[in-house]
Design a protein around this motif. Structure first.
Motif, short mmCIF file in Angstrom:
data_model
loop_
_atom_site.label_atom_id
_atom_site.label_comp_id
_atom_site.label_asym_id
_atom_site.label_seq_id
_atom_site.Cartn_x
_atom_site.Cartn_y
_atom_site.Cartn_z
N VAL A 146 1.36 -1.03 0.00
CA VAL A 146 0.01 0.14 -0.14
C VAL A 146 0.86 1.02 -0.23
O VAL A 146 2.17 1.62 0.61
N GLU A 147 0.73 2.71 -1.17
CA GLU A 147 1.71 3.25 -1.50
C GLU A 147 0.72 4.56 -0.72
O GLU A 147 -0.24 4.61 0.00
N ALA A 148 1.45 4.63 0.88
CA ALA A 148 0.80 6.06 1.55
C ALA A 148 1.72 7.59 0.94
O ALA A 148 3.19 7.33 0.75
N TRP A 149 1.51 8.57 1.75
CA TRP A 149 2.63 9.81 1.47
C TRP A 149 2.01 10.97 2.82
O TRP A 149 0.99 10.83 3.36
N LYS A 150 2.88 10.65 3.37
CA LYS A 150 3.52 10.83 4.50
C LYS A 150 4.31 11.88 5.25
O LYS A 150 5.16 12.42 4.20
N TRP A 151 4.44 12.81 6.23
CA TRP A 151 5.11 13.59 6.62
C TRP A 151 5.77 14.81 5.97
O TRP A 151 6.59 15.36 5.40
N ARG A 152 4.26 15.60 5.74
CA ARG A 152 4.27 16.26 4.06
C ARG A 152 5.47 16.23 2.31
O ARG A 152 6.14 17.05 2.33
N GLY A 153 4.98 15.21 2.42
CA GLY A 153 5.58 14.47 1.30
C GLY A 153 6.54 13.30 0.89
O GLY A 153 6.99 13.77 -0.11
N VAL A 154 5.89 12.41 1.61
CA VAL A 154 7.36 11.04 1.67
C VAL A 154 6.49 10.15 1.28
O VAL A 154 5.46 9.94 1.78
N PRO A 155 7.01 10.03 0.30
CA PRO A 155 6.49 8.27 0.03
C PRO A 155 6.76 7.72 1.00
O PRO A 155 8.01 7.36 0.72
N VAL A 156 5.85 6.33 1.24
CA VAL A 156 5.94 5.75 1.94
C VAL A 156 5.19 4.21 1.69
O VAL A 156 4.01 4.09 1.20
N TRP A 157 6.08 3.11 1.69
CA TRP A 157 4.89 1.77 1.29
C TRP A 157 5.10 0.99 2.82
O TRP A 157 5.80 0.70 3.08
N GLU A 158 3.47 0.49 2.55
CA GLU A 158 3.29 -0.01 4.13
C GLU A 158 2.18 -1.65 3.38
O GLU A 158 2.63 -1.86 2.36
N HIS A 159 2.52 -2.53 4.36
CA HIS A 159 2.24 -3.83 4.48
C HIS A 159 2.10 -4.09 5.96
O HIS A 159 3.12 -4.58 6.20
N ASP A 160 1.27 -4.77 6.66
CA ASP A 160 0.93 -4.66 8.35
C ASP A 160 1.92 -3.35 8.88
O ASP A 160 2.59 -4.22 10.19
N GLY A 161 2.04 -2.55 8.36
CA GLY A 161 3.26 -1.49 9.18
C GLY A 161 3.95 -1.07 7.84
O GLY A 161 3.91 -0.94 6.61
N ILE A 162 4.57 -0.27 8.55
CA ILE A 162 5.37 0.68 6.71
C ILE A 162 6.69 -0.58 6.97
O ILE A 162 6.95 -0.71 8.08
N ILE A 163 7.48 -0.74 5.40
CA ILE A 163 8.49 -1.75 5.03
C ILE A 163 9.23 -0.30 4.81
O ILE A 163 9.84 -0.63 5.47
N CYS A 164 9.10 0.81 4.04
CA CYS A 164 10.12 1.60 4.78
C CYS A 164 9.59 2.89 3.28
O CYS A 164 8.80 2.96 2.86
N THR A 165 10.20 4.02 3.45
CA THR A 165 9.95 5.45 3.09
C THR A 165 11.07 5.38 1.21
O THR A 165 12.20 5.00 1.54
N GLY A 166 10.43 6.47 0.73
CA GLY A 166 11.63 6.88 -0.07
C GLY A 166 11.73 8.49 0.13
O GLY A 166 11.48 8.73 -0.68
N GLU A 167 12.63 9.05 0.45
CA GLU A 167 13.33 9.80 0.28
C GLU A 167 14.31 10.69 -0.52
O GLU A 167 14.91 9.51 -1.38
N THR A 168 13.61 11.89 -1.26
CA THR A 168 14.96 12.51 -1.95
C THR A 168 15.77 13.74 -1.32
O THR A 168 14.39 14.60 -1.73
N TYR A 169 17.12 13.57 -2.00
CA TYR A 169 17.87 14.40 -1.53
C TYR A 169 19.05 15.02 -2.98
O TYR A 169 18.16 14.37 -3.76
N LYS A 170 19.77 15.42 -2.73
CA LYS A 170 20.69 16.42 -3.20
C LYS A 170 20.83 15.35 -4.12
O LYS A 170 21.52 14.91 -5.26
N GLU A 171 21.99 14.48 -3.32
CA GLU A 171 22.45 13.09 -3.71
C GLU A 171 22.34 12.18 -3.47
O GLU A 171 22.81 10.94 -4.28
N VAL A 172 21.33 12.27 -2.87
CA VAL A 172 21.07 10.49 -3.52
C VAL A 172 19.08 10.19 -2.64
O VAL A 172 18.83 11.19 -2.34
#
Length: 143
Positions: free
Chosen positions: A51-77
């Protein structure tokens, strides 16, 4: 109570999390967008029920029975932060960031770096399995 209902209604009236993630990928328009797009596809391949979610004012989050991981984007990574990464077996050494915490672990992906797709999908599946084992049992109703 009215504020909570209004906030919930506002959340459901806006674009879906998937559309917001699509927008972030398009908005980036560079290697970070392409990397986020590829990682997202790998997550969905590893767990078609994610399940995709959008949390903390703009962070993609992937969940399944809880958070799996987030996908943050920065200048270098592009940073994939696994909520319970410290509890996962990372035999291939994907985790390369946030290694000193007690709970989370992250993977920083830099421009031009190849993603070990097989290892990442295994890590996603392991995170889903861990979430399922940590799932709280349903409360029993008294008669």
């Amino acid at each position: 109570m009215k504020k909570a209902v209004a906030a919930k209604k506002q959340e459901t009236d806006g674009p879906s999390p998937s559309k917001l993630i699509d927008g972030r990928i398009k908005e980036l328009g560079d290697w970070r967008g392409e990397t986020l797009k590829r990682v997202r596809a790998l997550i969905k391949e590893a767990d078609p029920e994610v399940v995709e979610a959008w949390k903390w004012r703009g962070v993609p989050v992937w969940e399944h029975d809880g958070i799996i991981c987030t996908g943050e984007t920065y200048k270098e990574v592009v940073k994939l932060t696994f909520a319970k990464g410290a509890a996962l077996d990372d035999a291939t050494g994907l985790f390369n960031s946030s290694l000193d915490g007690n709970v989370r672990r992250a993977i920083d992906i830099r421009e031009g770096e190849k993603i070990n797709e097989k290892a990442l999908k295994a890590l996603i599946r392991a995170a889903v399995e861990l979430n399922a084992t940590k799932k709280k049992p349903a409360k029993k109703r008294s008669a």
